[in-house]
Design a protein around this motif. Sequence first.
Motif, PDB file in Angstrom:
ATOM      1  N   LEU A  60      -8.010  -4.341   2.912  1.00  0.00           N
ATOM      2  CA  LEU A  60      -7.967  -4.181   4.150  1.00  0.00           C
ATOM      3  C   LEU A  60      -8.348  -2.740   4.631  1.00  0.00           C
TER       4      LEU A  60
ATOM      5  N   ALA B 262     -14.361  -2.888   5.435  1.00  0.00           N
ATOM      6  CA  ALA B 262     -14.842  -4.326   5.787  1.00  0.00           C
ATOM      7  C   ALA B 262     -15.671  -4.686   4.327  1.00  0.00           C
TER       8      ALA B 262
ATOM      9  N   GLY C 102      -6.101   2.053  11.664  1.00  0.00           N
ATOM     10  CA  GLY C 102      -5.337   0.526  11.157  1.00  0.00           C
ATOM     11  C   GLY C 102      -4.474   1.067  10.062  1.00  0.00           C
TER      12      GLY C 102
ATOM     13  N   ARG D 289       0.690  -9.006   6.692  1.00  0.00           N
ATOM     14  CA  ARG D 289       0.310 -10.011   7.532  1.00  0.00           C
ATOM     15  C   ARG D 289      -0.058  -9.346   9.086  1.00  0.00           C
ATOM     16  N   GLU D 290       0.581  -8.225   9.395  1.00  0.00           N
ATOM     17  CA  GLU D 290       0.543  -7.808  10.509  1.00  0.00           C
ATOM     18  C   GLU D 290      -0.724  -6.875  10.764  1.00  0.00           C
ATOM     19  N   TRP D 291      -1.516  -6.860   9.439  1.00  0.00           N
ATOM     20  CA  TRP D 291      -2.568  -6.088   9.553  1.00  0.00           C
ATOM     21  C   TRP D 291      -3.796  -6.430   9.228  1.00  0.00           C
ATOM     22  N   ALA D 292      -3.699  -7.653   8.643  1.00  0.00           N
ATOM     23  CA  ALA D 292      -5.036  -8.772   7.992  1.00  0.00           C
ATOM     24  C   ALA D 292      -5.246  -9.521   9.413  1.00  0.00           C
ATOM     25  N   PRO D 293      -6.628  -9.703   9.583  1.00  0.00           N
ATOM     26  CA  PRO D 293      -7.140 -10.660  10.757  1.00  0.00           C
ATOM     27  C   PRO D 293      -6.556 -11.977  10.599  1.00  0.00           C
ATOM     28  N   ASP D 294      -5.795 -12.599  11.620  1.00  0.00           N
ATOM     29  CA  ASP D 294      -5.448 -13.929  11.851  1.00  0.00           C
ATOM     30  C   ASP D 294      -4.579 -14.380  10.761  1.00  0.00           C
TER      31      ASP D 294
ATOM     32  N   LYS E 237      -1.081 -13.725  10.749  1.00  0.00           N
ATOM     33  CA  LYS E 237       0.189 -14.047  11.267  1.00  0.00           C
ATOM     34  C   LYS E 237       0.621 -15.543  11.192  1.00  0.00           C
TER      35      LYS E 237
ATOM     36  N   LYS F 265      -2.599 -16.174   4.485  1.00  0.00           N
ATOM     37  CA  LYS F 265      -3.864 -15.877   3.652  1.00  0.00           C
ATOM     38  C   LYS F 265      -3.631 -15.331   2.323  1.00  0.00           C
TER      39      LYS F 265
ATOM     40  N   TYR G 229      -1.507 -12.903   1.991  1.00  0.00           N
ATOM     41  CA  TYR G 229      -0.998 -11.566   2.288  1.00  0.00           C
ATOM     42  C   TYR G 229       0.595 -11.816   2.497  1.00  0.00           C
TER      43      TYR G 229
END
Length: 238
Positions: A43, A46, A123, A209-214, A216, A220, A222
């Motif tokens: 994370l 990119a 982030g 999960r609070e930091w990875a895109p989509d 929550k 995925k 996390y």
Amino acid sequence: MQSVRERVLDHGIFELALAEREDIPRLSHIHVVACLPDNAFRLYFATPAEFEKEVTKMLEGQVGEPTWQHVKAVHKETGALAAWASWQSLTDAQIRERDEKAAGKVAESKTIQGKGEFDFPPGLPSYVSADTRRWLEKWTCGRRYIQCKALFTEPIFQRQGMGTALVNYGNHLADEANLPIFLQASPFGYQIYAKHDFHTVQYLDVDLREWAPDAKSNDKGYGNYRFRYMLRLPRTLP
């Protein structure tokens, strides 16, 4: 930082030696490929190429500097640089300056990046970096210490004793200087330090999960991740 071991150290299938500036591209590559299986580090940037570019820039400000020591493990059969570690020991003046900044006595610009410091993006990376900095300032205020900043082995060379040899090298460095070693360890790496007299003194729990895109609604892969802040006190050498 003065080297305690200027010569090449033979460990059978590999040897340890001081890393040089021409090793920087290889050190950067190992750093990135060793981190890629780690969900937290995935994370940070990119792409792996962006990650490697930032690591290279960081190392260019470190390797060869007097307060730093970078040591490489070279696989003797292939001649490949297979693993490396780094340690930093601030001078008394640098510690005073850092402590004054932490106490708010000196204005610190957020736009100026110190030489050899990692330029963490916004982030999760900046969040973890800030917590690590606060922990280190609290535990080391006004005192000399050594910080193990990195230890990475290329995956194809793992489980051959290189990581253990590098940890022992740093521990001997600290024992000769009679200084404690501090480090931040990931869930993947903390066991090797725990086996060599490091103790967890604080930790940071992060829900990735609070930091990875989509992530929550669909995690995925996390989940909860624990960064361990560890300390090893020096041993008295005979």
